[in-house]
Design an enzyme around this catalytic site. Structure first.
Site, mmCIF file in Angstrom:
data_model
loop_
_atom_site.group_PDB
_atom_site.id
_atom_site.type_symbol
_atom_site.label_atom_id
_atom_site.label_comp_id
_atom_site.label_asym_id
_atom_site.label_seq_id
_atom_site.Cartn_x
_atom_site.Cartn_y
_atom_site.Cartn_z
ATOM 1 N N LYS A 48 0.839 -1.206 0.000
ATOM 2 C CA LYS A 48 0.000 0.000 0.000
ATOM 3 C C LYS A 48 0.871 1.253 0.000
ATOM 4 O O LYS A 48 0.627 2.197 -0.748
ATOM 5 C CB LYS A 48 -0.938 -0.009 1.218
ATOM 6 C CG LYS A 48 -2.060 -1.019 1.061
ATOM 7 C CD LYS A 48 -2.812 -1.271 2.357
ATOM 8 C CE LYS A 48 -3.798 -2.437 2.176
ATOM 9 N NZ LYS A 48 -4.456 -2.853 3.409
ATOM 10 N N GLN A 92 -4.480 -1.551 9.746
ATOM 11 C CA GLN A 92 -4.442 -2.869 9.111
ATOM 12 C C GLN A 92 -5.039 -3.939 10.040
ATOM 13 O O GLN A 92 -4.669 -4.032 11.213
ATOM 14 C CB GLN A 92 -2.983 -3.222 8.752
ATOM 15 C CG GLN A 92 -2.826 -4.524 8.019
ATOM 16 C CD GLN A 92 -3.466 -4.518 6.631
ATOM 17 O OE1 GLN A 92 -3.380 -3.534 5.889
ATOM 18 N NE2 GLN A 92 -4.147 -5.596 6.277
ATOM 19 N N ASP A 115 -10.800 3.131 4.121
ATOM 20 C CA ASP A 115 -11.156 1.711 4.020
ATOM 21 C C ASP A 115 -12.677 1.534 3.968
ATOM 22 O O ASP A 115 -13.173 0.470 3.600
ATOM 23 C CB ASP A 115 -10.625 0.961 5.253
ATOM 24 C CG ASP A 115 -9.508 -0.014 4.892
ATOM 25 O OD1 ASP A 115 -9.324 -0.282 3.696
ATOM 26 O OD2 ASP A 115 -8.845 -0.498 5.834
#
Ligand code: NAP
Length: 290
Positions: A48, A92, A115
């Protein structure tokens, strides 16, 4: 369906848009928080950050030790929420056991929740509000379906999997007016799953079980999107394993009209959509401060 190629084209467009924002004095920035040392998570996080840098965004990784307390993690999220240089925040998953994911995810400012896991964004997506941050994997699947001009209006779509990350948001996106699919969601308690998939014009597999969807479960001419990423033993490969989706690719490609490979299908699209969401977050922050 070549997700790798589409994601590469998207990144080119994004790089141009990032340059445009830079001319206005803003560099979009994504902060990724990694708690602990799960090797798979470490790979995702570094991919990422690398993707951010490739399109000219600021990609920062904050690494925290595995025994981080919830208060410590929340303090980091609060700092990122308050920072003018950070437009997107991603924590994460999975988190170590002592940390409650729902508490942490709810702490992220919904305007920076790239997200799309904060309940505010989940709700906005469900009611079809255009400013929702949509979770990156389902949004990447939608981009692929659009790119390949897959007819979704009136189509029977069967999703296998009902997670909050993939299956449920996928369902919400496919039933929205304008997309207009008829959606069935299968899960581990579904009886005779093949009876559902065999009638599907579009099958979206997101169960995390290698080989779950066999060729005889696909209707001839159907579109197959394989979200699954599974490690399967492969003594002939250097690592001793290879990545496989949930679909028996070789058998399904014989019957499907379109199919995504694993790797090279949905995976690269997920990262492209994360960059897209970060760009949107940066744009909105400029609009708000104007
Ligand atoms: P998850 O949270 O484990 O959810 C899996 C879902 O599949 C659950 O709803 C489960 O049902 C269902 N399921 C499991 N076994 C099944 C079976 N035999 N028959 C029918 N349904 C079954 O996983 P996830 O996070 O959604 O991820 C799914 C897969 O996609 C994983 O392989 C993951 O690595 C991959 N993934 C890929 C990307 C990407 O970028 N390409 C992104 C995210 C995830 P129950 O709810 O009844 O348990």
């Amino acid at each position: 369906m070549d997700g790798k190629a589409l994601a590469a084209r998207m990144r080119e467009r994004l790089a141009e848009q990032v340059r445009e924002l830079e001319r206005r004095g803003v560099t979009p920035g994504l902060s990724v928080v990694l708690v602990g040392d799960d090797p798979a998570s470490a790979v995702y996080v570094s991919n990422k950050a690398k993707a951010c840098q490739e399109v000219g965004m600021r990609g920062e990784t904050i690494r925290m030790r595995a025994n981080t307390t919830e208060a410590e993690l929340i303090a980091v999220v609060d700092r990122l929420n308050a920072s003018g240089n950070v437009h997107g925040i991603l924590v994460q998953m999975p988190l170590p056991r002592q940390l409650r994911p729902d508490v942490v995810l709810r702490r992220i400012d919904p305007a920076k929740d790239v997200d799309g896991f904060h309940p505010v964004n989940v709700g906005k997506m469900l009611i079809g509000e255009p400013d929702a941050f949509v979770p990156c994997t389902p949004s990447g699947v939608m981009a692929l379906l659009r790119e390949y001009k897959v007819q979704t209006a009136g189509a029977q779509c069967v999703i296998v999997g009902r997670s909050n990350i993939v299956g449920k948001p996928m369902m919400a996106l496919l039933v929205q007016p304008g997309v207009d699919a008829t959606v069935t969601v299968c899960h581990s308690r579904t009886r005779n799953m093949a009876d559902h998939t065999r009638h599907a014009d579009v099958v979206i597999a997101a169960a995390g079980r290698a080989g779950l969807i066999t060729g005889d479960m696909i209707k001839p001419g159907a579109v197959v999107v394989d979200v699954g990423i599974n490690r399967v033993d492969d003594p002939s490969s250097q690592k001793g394993y290879r990545l496989a989706g949930d679909v028996d690719f070789e058998a399904a490609r014989e019957v499907a009209s379109l199919i995504t490979p694993v790797p090279g299908g949905v995976g690269p699209m997920t990262i492209a959509m994360l960059l897209e969401n970060t760009l949107q977050a940066a744009r909105r922050s400029i609009e708000q401060s104007a």
